[in-house]
Scaffold this motif. Structure first.
Motif, short mmCIF file in Angstrom:
data_model
loop_
_atom_site.label_atom_id
_atom_site.label_comp_id
_atom_site.label_asym_id
_atom_site.label_seq_id
_atom_site.Cartn_x
_atom_site.Cartn_y
_atom_site.Cartn_z
N GLU A 1 59.70 -18.69 1.02
CA GLU A 1 58.72 -18.06 0.13
C GLU A 1 57.33 -18.64 0.36
N ILE A 2 57.25 -19.96 0.52
CA ILE A 2 55.96 -20.61 0.76
C ILE A 2 55.38 -20.15 2.09
N ILE A 3 56.20 -20.12 3.13
CA ILE A 3 55.72 -19.72 4.45
C ILE A 3 55.27 -18.26 4.44
N SER A 4 56.04 -17.40 3.77
CA SER A 4 55.66 -15.99 3.68
C SER A 4 54.33 -15.84 2.94
N TYR A 5 54.15 -16.63 1.88
CA TYR A 5 52.89 -16.58 1.14
C TYR A 5 51.72 -16.99 2.02
N LEU A 6 51.89 -18.09 2.78
CA LEU A 6 50.81 -18.57 3.65
C LEU A 6 50.49 -17.56 4.74
N ILE A 7 51.50 -16.90 5.26
CA ILE A 7 51.27 -15.86 6.27
C ILE A 7 50.46 -14.71 5.66
N ASP A 8 50.79 -14.36 4.41
CA ASP A 8 50.04 -13.30 3.72
C ASP A 8 48.58 -13.71 3.51
N LYS A 9 48.33 -15.02 3.44
CA LYS A 9 46.97 -15.53 3.27
C LYS A 9 46.28 -15.77 4.62
N ASP A 10 46.85 -15.21 5.67
CA ASP A 10 46.25 -15.25 7.01
C ASP A 10 46.33 -16.61 7.68
N PHE A 11 47.28 -17.45 7.26
CA PHE A 11 47.54 -18.68 8.00
C PHE A 11 48.36 -18.33 9.23
N GLU A 12 47.94 -18.82 10.40
CA GLU A 12 48.72 -18.62 11.61
C GLU A 12 49.88 -19.61 11.64
N LYS A 13 50.88 -19.31 12.48
CA LYS A 13 52.07 -20.17 12.52
C LYS A 13 51.71 -21.60 12.87
N LYS A 14 50.83 -21.80 13.86
CA LYS A 14 50.47 -23.16 14.27
C LYS A 14 49.75 -23.89 13.13
N GLU A 15 49.03 -23.14 12.30
CA GLU A 15 48.34 -23.76 11.17
C GLU A 15 49.33 -24.15 10.08
N ILE A 16 50.35 -23.34 9.89
CA ILE A 16 51.39 -23.68 8.91
C ILE A 16 52.16 -24.90 9.38
N LEU A 17 52.46 -24.97 10.67
CA LEU A 17 53.16 -26.13 11.22
C LEU A 17 52.33 -27.40 11.03
N ALA A 18 51.03 -27.30 11.26
CA ALA A 18 50.15 -28.45 11.06
C ALA A 18 50.12 -28.87 9.60
N LEU A 19 50.11 -27.89 8.70
CA LEU A 19 50.10 -28.19 7.27
C LEU A 19 51.39 -28.87 6.84
N ILE A 20 52.52 -28.40 7.35
CA ILE A 20 53.81 -29.02 7.01
C ILE A 20 53.85 -30.46 7.49
N ASN A 21 53.34 -30.72 8.70
CA ASN A 21 53.34 -32.08 9.23
C ASN A 21 52.46 -33.01 8.42
N ARG A 22 51.32 -32.52 7.97
CA ARG A 22 50.38 -33.38 7.27
C ARG A 22 50.66 -33.47 5.77
N LEU A 23 51.18 -32.38 5.19
CA LEU A 23 51.49 -32.38 3.76
C LEU A 23 52.81 -31.64 3.53
N PRO A 24 53.95 -32.29 3.82
CA PRO A 24 55.25 -31.64 3.63
C PRO A 24 55.48 -31.18 2.20
N MET A 25 54.79 -31.80 1.27
CA MET A 25 54.91 -31.43 -0.14
C MET A 25 54.63 -29.96 -0.37
N ALA A 26 53.82 -29.35 0.50
CA ALA A 26 53.46 -27.94 0.34
C ALA A 26 54.68 -27.04 0.32
N LEU A 27 55.74 -27.43 1.05
CA LEU A 27 56.95 -26.61 1.10
C LEU A 27 57.72 -26.60 -0.21
N THR A 28 57.49 -27.59 -1.05
CA THR A 28 58.23 -27.67 -2.31
C THR A 28 57.39 -27.24 -3.51
#
Length: 374
Positions: A173-200
Motif C-alpha cells: 500500500e505504501i509503495i503504491s501510494y508513493l508511485i501514485d505520487k510520482d516517485f520512481e522505483k529507484k527513488e522508493i528504493l533509496a527512501l526505504i534504505n534511508r528511512l525503512p520506517m516509511a514502509l510501516t
C-alpha cells in the motif's frame, strides 16, 4: 559483519525489557532468574567467526540471485544446539545458539547489538519469530529490488519491519501510494534504505506528512510556504527524516528563520528547498550561526540566503576559520572588494584547501593557531 556482531554480543549485557524465550528453544523446566552475569557461551559465533569469508552465502549475497535459490541456501548455514538458556533474558546472546531466526538475521548482516541498544521494545517479538515469519518480508523486499546486502542495514535501522502484526500488504500500500505520487522505483528504493520506517507508516499518516510540507505553516497563517509535488518529493528524498519529525518543532524552526533571523518568506522558502536539513537543526545553533554571519561577518540576510549550506556547519568551525583569516588580515567578505572570501569558502573547504587558496600557511599552522588563540 557477523564477527563484529558476535564480538559485540559477547561483550555487552544490557538491562533492557525482558525477553521471553522462543517456543522452539530448549529450556530447562525450572524457572531461572534473569541472568546478569558476564559469561555468555555463544558457540554459534565461536564456531563460525573465522569461516565467514568461506561461506558460499557471502558470495550469494552479492550476486542478487532469485529469492527461491537464496531460500534454499540459507538453511544450510544455520545450525542449532541446545544450550542452557533462561526463560527470560536481556540479551540476544542467550538465544543465538538455539534460534534459527537470529542466526539467519546475523548472516544477513543485521547488527543485533544495535537493536538491543536502540530498539529494546522489539526484542520480545524478534526472539519469538520463526523463519517463516521472515521469509515473506525478505522475499517481498528482494522482489521489489532491495539487494541482499542492503537487508541487514534496513532491518538494523527499523526492526519493526519484522513485527508479525505487520504484513507485506501494508508495504504494498505504501509503495503504491508513493508511485501514485510520482516517485520512481529507484527513488522508493533509496527512501526505504534511508528511512525503512516509511514502509510501516499508515498511508493516511504519510499522506498527511507530505501534504503538510506542501503547505508549510509560517508565522503568517494565511501565507504558508508552498511547494509543488515535485519539490516536496525532492525535499523528502534529500531529507527523509522529515517524515518522522515533530511538526510542531518544524513550525518553530520556520518561525526562527522568519522572526529571529529576519528572513523574508521568499528567502525562508529558498533555504528550506535547497537545504531541507535546516528544519531539523537545533534552533539555538541556527540563531548562533545567523548572528555570527550577520554581526561578525557583517553580511545581509540576502547574502546569507544565497548560501543555504552555511547553516549546515558548526559554529565552532566557521568561528575558528574566521579568526585565522582575521589573524592574517584576510577576513574580507564583501564581493565587490579584492580578496573576497565567500561563505562556501569558509564552511565547505577542507583545512588544507582553505590554507592553500588564501595563502595562510600550512594546516599545521592552522591547528597550532586554534590551540593557542581560540
Amino acid at each position: 559483519m557477523m564477527q563484529k556482531t558476535a564480538t559485540s554480543l559477547l561483550r555487552r549485557t544490557f538491562h533492557k525489557p525482558v525477553l521471553s524465550a522462543h517456543p522452539s528453544c530448549v529450556i530447562p523446566d525450572h524457572s531461572i532468574i534473569r541472568s546478569r552475569g558476564p559469561t555468555l557461551h555463544c558457540t554459534y559465533y565461536k564456531r563460525h567467526k573465522h569461516e565467514e569469508s568461506s561461506f558460499p552465502l557471502s558470495t550469494a549475497l552479492h550476486t542478487q540471485m532469485p529469492f527461491s535459490k537464496f531460500d534454499e541456501l540459507l538453511p544450510q548455514h544455520i545450525e542449532t544446539e541446545t544450550p542452557r538458556i533462561p526463560f527470560k533474558s536481556d540479551s540476544f546472546a542467550h538465544f543465538i545458539d538455539s534460534s534459527k531466526t537470529l542466526q539467519a538475521l546475523a548472516l544477513l548482516g543485521v547488527e543485533l547489538y544495535k537493536i538491543e541498544e536502540k530498539h529494546p521494545d522489539t526484542l520480545n517479538f524478534i526472539v519469538s519469530l520463526d523463519l517463516k515469519d521472515l521469509k515473506s518480508k525478505i522475499e517481498f523486499l528482494v522482489n521489489f529490488g532491495i539487494r541482499y546486502t542492503e537487508i541487514g542495514g534496513i532491518i538494523t535501522k527499523w526492526p519493526k519491519l519484522l513485527d508479525p502484526k505487520r504484513d507485506t500488504q501494508q508495504f504494498e500500500e505504501i509503495i503504491s501510494y508513493l508511485i501514485d505520487k510520482d516517485f520512481e522505483k529507484k527513488e522508493i528504493l533509496a527512501l526505504i534504505n534511508r528511512l525503512p520506517m516509511a514502509l510501516t507508516m499508515p498511508v493516511e499518516v504519510l499522506d498527511g506528512m507530505l501534504g503538510h510540507y506542501q503547505r508549510l505553516p509560517t508565522n503568517r497563517g494565511e501565507k504558508p510556504l508552498r511547494f509543488s509535488n515535485a519539490e516536496v518529493k525532492s525535499i523528502i528524498l534529500r531529507c527523509p527524516m522529515l517524515l518522522r519529525a515533530n511538526l510542531r518543532l518544524i513550525y518553530e524552526q520556520v518561525r526562527t528563520l522568519e522572526l529571529s533571523c529576519g528572513f523574508t518568506l521568499r528567502q525562508v522558502r529558498r533555504l528550506v528547498y535547497i537545504n531541507p536539513w535546516i528544519l531539523l537543526k537545533d534552533d539555538k545553533q541556527l540563531e548562533l550561526l545567523y548572528k555570527f554571519y550577520s554581526r561578525e561577518l557583517q553580511l545581509s540576510a540576502n547574502e546569507i540566503a544565497d548560501f543555504p549550506g552555511c547553516f549546515g556547519t558548526r559554529i565552532q568551525k566557521v568561528l575558528e576559520r574566521h579568526k585565522f583569516l582575521k589573524h592574517h588580515g584576510k577576513a574580507q567578505y564583501f564581493r565587490d572588494q579584492p580578496g573576497y572570501v565567500s561563505l562556501p569558502d569558509l564552511y565547505s573547504l577542507s583545512d588544507n584547501d582553505l590554507c592553500a587558496k588564501f595563502s595562510l600557511g600550512t594546516v599545521h599552522d592552522f591547528k597550532k593557531f586554534i590551540k593557542t588563540a581560540c
